[in-house]
Design an enzyme around this catalytic site. Structure first.
Site, PDB file in Angstrom:
ATOM      1  CB  CYS A  82      -2.002   0.873   8.447  1.00  0.00           C
ATOM      2  SG  CYS A  82      -0.697   2.084   8.381  1.00  0.00           S
TER       3      CYS A  82
ATOM      4  CD  GLU B  60       8.045   1.029  11.085  1.00  0.00           C
ATOM      5  OE1 GLU B  60       7.198   1.544  10.328  1.00  0.00           O
ATOM      6  OE2 GLU B  60       8.784   0.083  10.741  1.00  0.00           O
TER       7      GLU B  60
ATOM      8  CD  GLU C 137       4.490   0.287  13.303  1.00  0.00           C
ATOM      9  OE1 GLU C 137       3.269   0.512  13.461  1.00  0.00           O
ATOM     10  OE2 GLU C 137       5.363   0.754  14.060  1.00  0.00           O
TER      11      GLU C 137
ATOM     12  CG  ASN D   2      -0.410  -0.124   2.505  1.00  0.00           C
ATOM     13  OD1 ASN D   2       0.709  -0.576   2.660  1.00  0.00           O
ATOM     14  ND2 ASN D   2      -1.139   0.304   3.509  1.00  0.00           N
TER      15      ASN D   2
END
Ligand code: NAP
Ligand code: MG
Length: 473
Positions: A273, A451, A239, A141
């Site tokens: 996300c 992150e 993640e 994505n």
């Protein structure tokens, strides 16, 4: 090995999601190539570890600048393989570069600690050491920004990286690796290896010489990767998915919130996300909000990412569209009012791509798929809420906990929401903008570790304690 000499089974044909046409090919590597890539990385690690941190930062900066100079070429490549509008592809390449620059800048600020007077004539040191070979597994994505989030902190801390892009979006990553190699980064510090997750990905995760796996992708695959990594006691960051709630209270700036909801849900065709996936509106502004949002979303232009004026590209794959259609159809069978979309767009230009109309559904059941599953496409469920407390309670029913936002002018309400929403990120009167300066990472089923921010550095270093005791003189 040249393309002409490999069998078809060893090659992935990469197709444009807007047309189904081939846009390139990538080798489908397996366990042997995984082991070779890790061995090359491992051999390069000691020298990179010994390289002064400032020099690591300089080399990363040089490589990032070369990527920026190639932004037009890379954006087009990204649109062709991923499907997103060219404008969004440019934003993505720019974000990738900014993240690398951010960590290049932090290279001079890596720090350990000194602990005085541990004992009589003794002090302690906390060393920060790189881990070694890091495997980065990235989804389709945001193929480049999600790579940059791992590459930047890993490299400045002195690690070496083997990256596996998604099988359907390998081309931009391969080109970036080539550019970085030609400008600054010695070859084996960042290798991109292409192939299937179930074969190449697993081989990388289970390789005994890999110290850490940095994974972005779906929650089920993330859990599996974590299980495999645990057998080797490897470090892991995950993640994973999200179902971000947006709460809009009666006193909010409605126009600002409407724009944010539209961008936040429909950017990248909803395949983010941290897209806004559940919208909760307090009663007094609900009707006005829904009217304005419907008008705004109606103006979005569905089309090929390369076509002038497109604001929503196709979904990335047939599988993604089929999943979305099932989520929308099954939700509507259970109730809810379809305000907009809910189907594929009509017209010849849409016949061979994975297009779907932007979709708004009012008051679907709270146990419907749109409410409970991660929806990775352009469909937004909307509910009315009586109060902030009800909104927070609804928001927190999800097993995910990635992002969240609250829209209000009331400082107390905003503070309560920031404290009580079960999510790794809460925006107040803002949404879905990720900053390199702040730690990003989910609660619950959305992941483990961070992150971005200086926090990410801790996930690419091991702390080591040293006790220094003075001998009697
Ligand atoms: P996915 O199926 O989990 O794939 C992600 C990556 O893992 C791909 O490179 C994939 O390779 C690889 N992979 C698959 N099976 C593997 C295995 N057994 N061992 C090792 N690697 C394996 O995810 P997706 O459907 O492509 O991507 C969408 C999902 O990612 C959504 O759930 C979304 O929320 C999540 N996501 C999360 C974030 C975040 O930061 N939290 C960001 C973006 C996306 P192949 O492509 O070759 O199968
Ligand atoms: Mg997948």
């Amino acid at each position: 090995m040249t393309m002409a000499t490999v069998a078809d089974t060893d090659v992935t044909v990469v197709c444009n999601p807007a047309t189904g046409e081939e846009v390139g090919r990538a080798l489908r590597h397996g366990a042997d190539e995984a082991a070779e890539a890790v061995a090359r990385a491992r051999a390069a690690f000691p020298a990179w570890w010994e390289t002064p941190a400032a020099r690591r930062g300089e080399l990363l900066h040089e490589a990032a600048s070369a990527v920026l100079a190639a932004r037009d070429e890379l954006s087009l490549q990204l649109t062709l393989e991923q499907g997103k509008p060219l404008r969004e592809a440019r934003i993505e390449i720019t974000r990738f570069v900014h993240t690398l620059e951010h960590y290049a800048g932090l290279a001079k600020n890596l720090r350990g600690a000194y602990v005085p007077n541990l004992d009589v004539r003794a002090h302690g040191l906390v060393l920060k050491r790189p881990l070694g070979v890091v495997v980065a597994i990235v989804p389709w994505n945001f193929p480049t920004t999600l790579l940059g989030n791992k590459l930047g902190p890993a490299l400045v801390c002195g690690n070496v990286v083997v990256a596996k892009p998604a099988e359907t979006t390998p081309l931009t990553t391969l080109r970036i690796a080539e550019i970085m190699r030609e400008h600054g980064l010695p070859e084996v510090l960042f290798q991109a290896v292409t192939g299937k997750g179930s074969v190449l990905g697993e081989a990388l995760v289970t390789d005994p010489h890999v110290a850490k796996v940095a994974f972005t992708g779906s929650t089920p695959v993330g859990k599996h990767v974590a299980e495999l990594a645990a057998r080797g006691v490897k470090r892991v960051t995950l993640e994973l998915g999200g179902s971000d709630p947006m709460l809009v209270l009666d006193d909010a700036d409605v126009d600002g919130a409407v724009s944010a909801a539209s961008v936040g849900r429909f950017f990248n065709c909803g395949q983010a996300c941290l897209a806004i996936k559940r919208l909760y509106l307090q009663e007094a502004i609900a009707d006005e909000f829904v009217k304005k949002l419907t008008a705004k979303v109606q103006r979005l232009k569905v089309g090929a990412g390369t076509a002038e004026g497109t604001t929503i590209g196709p979904l990335h794959s047939e599988e993604q569209r089929a999943t979305l259609e099932d989520q929308v159809d099954s939700t509507l069978e259970g109730g809810g009012e379809l305000l907009l979309g809910g189907k594929r767009p009509d017209g010849d230009e849409y016949s061979s791509g994975w297009f779907f109309e932007p979709t708004l559904i009012l008051e679907p059941p709270h146990d419907s798929k749109l409410a409970t599953e991660e929806v990775f496409g352009p469909a937004l469920p909307i509910w009315r809420i009586g109060s902030l407390e009800e909104g927070i309670e609804r928001a927190n029913t999800s097993e995910f906990g990635l992002g969240s936002s609250v829209w209000t002018r009331d400082l107390t309400a905003a503070t309560v929401a920031a404290e009580k929403l079960e999510a790794g990120y809460t925006w107040i009167n803002s949404a879905q903008i990720i900053y390199d300066e702040l730690p990003f990472g989910g609660f619950g089923e959305s992941g483990v570790g961070k992150e971005h921010g200086i926090e990410a550095l801790d996930h690419y270093q091991e702390a080591k304690a040293v006790v220094v005791r003075q001998s009697p003189r």
